[in-house]
Motif scaffolding. Structure first.
Motif, PDB file in Angstrom:
ATOM      1  N   ARG A 141       0.837  -1.210   0.000  1.00 56.54           N
ATOM      2  CA  ARG A 141       0.000   0.000   0.000  1.00 56.54           C
ATOM      3  C   ARG A 141       0.868   1.254   0.000  1.00 56.54           C
ATOM      4  O   ARG A 141       0.585   2.221  -0.717  1.00 56.54           O
ATOM      5  CB  ARG A 141      -0.923   0.005   1.220  1.00 56.54           C
ATOM      6  N   ASP A 142       1.955   1.229   0.769  1.00 52.76           N
ATOM      7  CA  ASP A 142       2.852   2.388   0.794  1.00 52.76           C
ATOM      8  C   ASP A 142       3.579   2.566  -0.532  1.00 52.76           C
ATOM      9  O   ASP A 142       3.843   3.689  -0.966  1.00 52.76           O
ATOM     10  CB  ASP A 142       3.879   2.237   1.925  1.00 52.76           C
ATOM     11  N   ARG A 143       3.913   1.438  -1.180  1.00 50.25           N
ATOM     12  CA  ARG A 143       4.601   1.535  -2.466  1.00 50.25           C
ATOM     13  C   ARG A 143       3.715   2.119  -3.556  1.00 50.25           C
ATOM     14  O   ARG A 143       4.188   2.730  -4.501  1.00 50.25           O
ATOM     15  CB  ARG A 143       5.121   0.154  -2.882  1.00 50.25           C
ATOM     16  N   ALA A 144       2.433   1.928  -3.436  1.00 52.87           N
ATOM     17  CA  ALA A 144       1.507   2.450  -4.447  1.00 52.87           C
ATOM     18  C   ALA A 144       1.183   3.921  -4.233  1.00 52.87           C
ATOM     19  O   ALA A 144       0.740   4.604  -5.159  1.00 52.87           O
ATOM     20  CB  ALA A 144       0.217   1.629  -4.444  1.00 52.87           C
ATOM     21  N   LYS A 145       1.409   4.426  -3.019  1.00 51.44           N
ATOM     22  CA  LYS A 145       1.083   5.810  -2.714  1.00 51.44           C
ATOM     23  C   LYS A 145       2.335   6.685  -2.823  1.00 51.44           C
ATOM     24  O   LYS A 145       3.347   6.443  -2.164  1.00 51.44           O
ATOM     25  CB  LYS A 145       0.508   5.915  -1.302  1.00 51.44           C
ATOM     26  N   ALA A 146       2.258   7.701  -3.672  1.00 54.36           N
ATOM     27  CA  ALA A 146       3.391   8.614  -3.856  1.00 54.36           C
ATOM     28  C   ALA A 146       3.269   9.791  -2.895  1.00 54.36           C
ATOM     29  O   ALA A 146       2.186  10.365  -2.731  1.00 54.36           O
ATOM     30  CB  ALA A 146       3.432   9.106  -5.291  1.00 54.36           C
ATOM     31  N   ARG A 147       4.397  10.148  -2.283  1.00 53.35           N
ATOM     32  CA  ARG A 147       4.393  11.272  -1.347  1.00 53.35           C
ATOM     33  C   ARG A 147       5.763  11.925  -1.332  1.00 53.35           C
ATOM     34  O   ARG A 147       6.780  11.258  -1.493  1.00 53.35           O
ATOM     35  CB  ARG A 147       4.035  10.790   0.059  1.00 53.35           C
ATOM     36  N   LEU A 148       5.761  13.219  -1.142  1.00 48.51           N
ATOM     37  CA  LEU A 148       6.998  13.994  -1.076  1.00 48.51           C
ATOM     38  C   LEU A 148       6.978  14.853   0.168  1.00 48.51           C
ATOM     39  O   LEU A 148       6.090  15.691   0.334  1.00 48.51           O
ATOM     40  CB  LEU A 148       7.146  14.882  -2.326  1.00 48.51           C
ATOM     41  N   ASP A 149       7.949  14.641   1.036  1.00 50.27           N
ATOM     42  CA  ASP A 149       8.144  15.484   2.216  1.00 50.27           C
ATOM     43  C   ASP A 149       9.418  16.297   2.015  1.00 50.27           C
ATOM     44  O   ASP A 149      10.395  15.802   1.433  1.00 50.27           O
ATOM     45  CB  ASP A 149       8.262  14.644   3.489  1.00 50.27           C
ATOM     46  N   ALA A 150       9.412  17.522   2.498  1.00 51.27           N
ATOM     47  CA  ALA A 150      10.568  18.398   2.292  1.00 51.27           C
ATOM     48  C   ALA A 150      10.873  19.172   3.562  1.00 51.27           C
ATOM     49  O   ALA A 150       9.989  19.453   4.383  1.00 51.27           O
ATOM     50  CB  ALA A 150      10.314  19.367   1.136  1.00 51.27           C
ATOM     51  N   GLU A 151      12.139  19.518   3.694  1.00 49.80           N
ATOM     52  CA  GLU A 151      12.621  20.359   4.789  1.00 49.80           C
ATOM     53  C   GLU A 151      13.479  21.459   4.181  1.00 49.80           C
ATOM     54  O   GLU A 151      14.522  21.190   3.600  1.00 49.80           O
ATOM     55  CB  GLU A 151      13.423  19.523   5.784  1.00 49.80           C
ATOM     56  N   VAL A 152      13.027  22.687   4.299  1.00 47.83           N
ATOM     57  CA  VAL A 152      13.706  23.836   3.708  1.00 47.83           C
ATOM     58  C   VAL A 152      14.529  24.520   4.789  1.00 47.83           C
ATOM     59  O   VAL A 152      13.997  24.912   5.834  1.00 47.83           O
ATOM     60  CB  VAL A 152      12.702  24.822   3.081  1.00 47.83           C
ATOM     61  N   ARG A 153      15.833  24.693   4.526  1.00 43.87           N
ATOM     62  CA  ARG A 153      16.731  25.322   5.498  1.00 43.87           C
ATOM     63  C   ARG A 153      17.386  26.533   4.857  1.00 43.87           C
ATOM     64  O   ARG A 153      17.939  26.446   3.760  1.00 43.87           O
ATOM     65  CB  ARG A 153      17.805  24.335   5.956  1.00 43.87           C
ATOM     66  N   LEU A 154      17.348  27.640   5.578  1.00 43.02           N
ATOM     67  CA  LEU A 154      17.943  28.881   5.096  1.00 43.02           C
ATOM     68  C   LEU A 154      18.707  29.541   6.231  1.00 43.02           C
ATOM     69  O   LEU A 154      18.500  29.229   7.414  1.00 43.02           O
ATOM     70  CB  LEU A 154      16.874  29.831   4.561  1.00 43.02           C
ATOM     71  N   GLY A 155      19.576  30.479   5.872  1.00 43.80           N
ATOM     72  CA  GLY A 155      20.309  31.221   6.895  1.00 43.80           C
ATOM     73  C   GLY A 155      21.371  30.373   7.557  1.00 43.80           C
ATOM     74  O   GLY A 155      22.102  29.622   6.908  1.00 43.80           O
ATOM     75  N   ALA A 156      21.449  30.457   8.887  1.00 47.14           N
ATOM     76  CA  ALA A 156      22.493  29.761   9.633  1.00 47.14           C
ATOM     77  C   ALA A 156      22.348  28.255   9.548  1.00 47.14           C
ATOM     78  O   ALA A 156      23.339  27.522   9.677  1.00 47.14           O
ATOM     79  CB  ALA A 156      22.467  30.201  11.093  1.00 47.14           C
ATOM     80  N   ASP A 157      21.147  27.761   9.325  1.00 55.59           N
ATOM     81  CA  ASP A 157      20.929  26.319   9.235  1.00 55.59           C
ATOM     82  C   ASP A 157      21.419  25.728   7.920  1.00 55.59           C
ATOM     83  O   ASP A 157      21.476  24.509   7.771  1.00 55.59           O
ATOM     84  CB  ASP A 157      19.438  25.996   9.402  1.00 55.59           C
ATOM     85  N   ALA A 158      21.751  26.569   6.946  1.00 49.82           N
ATOM     86  CA  ALA A 158      22.203  26.096   5.637  1.00 49.82           C
ATOM     87  C   ALA A 158      23.552  26.696   5.265  1.00 49.82           C
ATOM     88  O   ALA A 158      23.867  26.796   4.077  1.00 49.82           O
ATOM     89  CB  ALA A 158      21.167  26.431   4.580  1.00 49.82           C
ATOM     90  N   SER A 159      24.339  27.115   6.251  1.00 46.61           N
ATOM     91  CA  SER A 159      25.638  27.732   6.007  1.00 46.61           C
ATOM     92  C   SER A 159      25.455  28.963   5.111  1.00 46.61           C
ATOM     93  O   SER A 159      24.649  29.836   5.412  1.00 46.61           O
ATOM     94  CB  SER A 159      26.590  26.714   5.393  1.00 46.61           C
ATOM     95  N   THR A 160      26.172  29.051   3.995  1.00 45.13           N
ATOM     96  CA  THR A 160      26.082  30.236   3.138  1.00 45.13           C
ATOM     97  C   THR A 160      25.155  30.022   1.946  1.00 45.13           C
ATOM     98  O   THR A 160      25.080  30.885   1.083  1.00 45.13           O
ATOM     99  CB  THR A 160      27.480  30.613   2.617  1.00 45.13           C
TER     100      THR A 160
END
Length: 347
Positions: free
Chosen positions: A74-93
């Motif tokens: 069931r999980d293989r048939a379901k497509a999903r995209l999770d994302a984590e966006v990091r900016l500033g100090a959390d992503a260096s420069t």
């Protein structure tokens, strides 16, 4: 600044990047390239840390693609995209987007990455582990001008080198090649100091380390001499010895940090030759985005050809001396034949 997006799309991720830049007060995009890291959950942290350190020299948008394995049909048939966006100090420069793909979207990662690439900027794809057999024909590798693999992380590094030689495409490179850059520079500088001809060479290093094979193939390809590959306890590369008409030239690094350069007729010199971190290797690869012809030539020389040349023409190591001395037992039969011939002549 971190923004978590669950069951999202590429357009929503782009919107989160714009809003995040405005929130931290940097609306302009000052990135010079897009670095795509294709890895698993286990190695994602180390790869992202190395990319963040390299971004101090090369500000870039880093896209980390993590393909999650589904636990049920069931999980293989379901497509999903999770994302984590990091900016500033959390992503260096730079900017960092961690993409976690589930289900059917795992097989179409390029459709997720393509809308997130910086416009009019080069693309570099890096596989820290589990690199494809043919990076240029991989869906993600086809988007890049530069494709970086690491044969040291493979289960069979030498077999992996042979595969890289067969599928090489301009733009391919490997971190095992980047690791020997200081060695190649030091050996080239040592040969510039003498006027002589190299007759043979020996490269010593730990077993299953592709950098040792690459350095040996580079020497054999450039100097056109037989090169032997020897095994040591490491760490990494430990020694290179070149026999020349002016005497031996030796670069020895037993501790992985400080090396000694010895040239016949000159005093020994201490050389800083420390083993480098992954961030330094990635930063080096991002400095040049054109094809590396020297790497291609050394890679195509072939590990099998290197072993054959060293076994036939290179001087035997010390431990093989008893085996080499075995043929000395042959004179007894030949002397017997000569004595029989003399007796026959006398009769």
């Amino acid at each position: 600044m971190k923004t978590d997006l669950t069951d999202t799309t590429s357009s929503k991720i782009n919107k989160a990047l714009v809003l995040g830049r405005r929130a931290i007060g940097t609306p302009a995009v000052g990135m010079v390239l897009t670095l795509v890291i294709v890895t698993d959950e286990e190695n994602a942290y180390d790869a992202l840390r190395a990319a963040n350190d390299a971004s101090r020299e090369h500000p870039s948008r880093t896209l980390v693609v993590i393909k999650r394995a589904a636990r049920s049909p069931r999980d293989r048939a379901k497509a999903r995209l999770d994302a984590e966006v990091r900016l500033g100090a959390d992503a260096s420069t730079g900017e960092t987007v961690v993409l976690r793909l589930y289900g059917e979207v795992v097989d179409h990662a390029q459709s997720v990455v393509l809308p997130l690439l910086l416009p009019d900027a080069p693309v570099v794809v890096w596989w820290p582990v589990n690199s494809p057999a043919d990076p240029a024909n991989d869906p993600l590798g086809a988007l890049a001008q530069r494709r970086v693999t690491d044969t040291y992380a493979a289960e069979q590094p030498i077999h992996e080198l042979n595969g890289r030689a067969q599928t090489y495409t301009p733009g391919d490179t490997d971190l095992a090649w980047s690791r020997i850059t200081p060695w190649r520079s030091m050996l080239a500088a040592a040969l510039d100091q003498v006027v002589c001809e190299v007759t043979s060479a020996e490269v010593e290093g730990e077993e299953f380390n592709p950098s040792v094979e690459l350095l040996a193939m580079w020497l054999a390809d450039r100097l056109k001499v037989p090169v032997r590959r020897s095994t040591s306890a490491g760490p990494g590369l430990t020694s290179v010895r070149m026999e020349s008409t002016c005497g031996p030239i030796v670069l020895d690094r037993p501790d992985g940090s400080l090396a000694t350069l010895s040239i016949q007729g000159q005093p020994d010199r201490a050389v800083a030759l420390k083993r480098r971190e992954t961030s330094d290797l990635i930063a080096e690869e991002l400095r040049r985005l054109d094809p590396d012809d020297t790497y291609a030539s050394a890679l195509r020389y072939g590990v099998d050809r290197l072993d054959e040349a060293s076994a036939v023409t290179a001087p035997d190591p010390v431990e093989e001396a008893p085996v080499a001395a075995a043929p000395a037992a042959d004179p007894a039969p030949s002397s017997t034949k000569k004595s029989v011939a003399r007796k026959a002549a006398a009769k």
